[in-house]
Design an enzyme around this catalytic site. Structure first.
Site, PDB file in Angstrom:
ATOM      1  NE  ARG A 178      -3.488   0.128   2.771  1.00  0.00           N
ATOM      2  CZ  ARG A 178      -4.064   0.302   3.970  1.00  0.00           C
ATOM      3  NH1 ARG A 178      -4.103  -0.701   4.839  1.00  0.00           N
ATOM      4  NH2 ARG A 178      -4.594   1.471   4.285  1.00  0.00           N
ATOM      5  CB  CYS A 237      -1.521   3.817   9.847  1.00  0.00           C
ATOM      6  SG  CYS A 237      -2.899   4.283  10.919  1.00  0.00           S
TER       7      CYS A 237
END
Length: 281
Positions: A178, A237
């Site tokens: 990601r 995050c």
């Protein structure tokens, strides 16, 4: 050496039932799992525990998932949960170490001095054959007075400034694929990739068997990912949950935590005015 941030199952068992001990179930699951902590709590929890719902006890006006609650909202919810001033808090979740770190960070950010995470979580507690309770919690209200400590929270502008100046390292806890932009984000409408100049340390590397790895191992992991524990660190995050795990790991490794970027990629990846990089760097 005993950690100020972690509590063993034996320590909690010895303290359980104390009037000044607040046990908090912070279990939360990613949307695609089909699991809900609030539904599972009445089925089995540590005796005397109350459930802290990070989606409900959050800033509902931000448009972002489970953001840090406003002071009045947190005060009201903590009071209803019987979690008051001067208490010692022990937080756990069913996954061992996941959303418990988010609640640890929330309470630390609002001035709670004695906040620990149960090592191994509910899983370890059950494996050891320790007592469980069923049903809903019925706590006696206790007043909680929130005192926001801004050093724990990094805003979008502060993250931008840190990336531009290098005054703090911005460390992303998302999985490497990601971070690189190789896979789409699980939340719709977000760009893939990372903040230019940020570093990647997937939170899964600091956790083993539902517990944080020992400090010496954490130091080696931060070094391997080019994170200097001697310099300020801002963690980020996807939506602020695993960033709290990285914040916990940084503290346990002796690092200098500058703050957690609450909006994280849910905010950055949705904005047209936030640059995005792909690849490993």
């Amino acid at each position: 050496m005993t950690s100020r941030n972690l509590c063993t199952t034996a320590e909690l068992a010895a303290e359980l039932g104390g009037a000044d001990v607040g046990v908090i179930d912070a279990s939360w699951h990613l949307p695609n799992t089909g699991r809900f902590g609030a539904r599972e709590f009445p089925l089995a929890h540590i005796p005397g525990a109350v459930f802290f719902d990070i989606d409900a006890i959050a800033d509902q006006d931000s448009g972002l998932p489970h953001m840090l609650p406003k002071p009045d909202h947190l005060a009201a919810e903590m009071t209803k949960l019987g979690l008051g001033d001067g208490m010692r808090f022990v937080i756990y979740d069913v996954l061992g170490l996941f959303a418990a770190a988010r609640v640890w960070w929330t309470l630390r950010a609002y001035g709670a001095k004695d906040v620990r995470i149960l090592e191994g979580g509910l899983t370890k507690w059950i494996v050891e054959g320790r007592p469980l309770e069923k049903g809903d919690a019925h706590p006696k209200p206790r007043t909680f007075t929130p005192r926001l400590e801004h050093k724990f929270v990094a805003s979008l502008d502060e993250v931008r400034a840190a990336l531009a100046s290098g005054a703090a390292q911005v460390v992303d806890a998302r999985p490497a694929d990601r971070f690189r932009g190789d896979t789409p984000e699980p939340r719709p409408g977000l760009k893939s990739g990372h903040m230019p100049g940020s570093l990647n340390l997937p939170f899964s590397e600091v956790v083993e068997h539902g517990r944080l790895k020992p400090p010496e191992a954490l130091k080696a992991i931060f070094a391997a990912h080019k994170v200097d524990l001697g310099k300020p660190i801002i963690t980020t995050c996807g939506s602020g949950v695993s960033a709290a795990i990285l914040a916990l790991a940084a503290e346990e490794a002796g690092g200098k935590l500058e703050g957690l970027y609450d909006g994280s990629w849910a905010e950055w990846g949705a904005r047209a005015d936030c640059a995005v990089a792909t690849g490993a760097d």
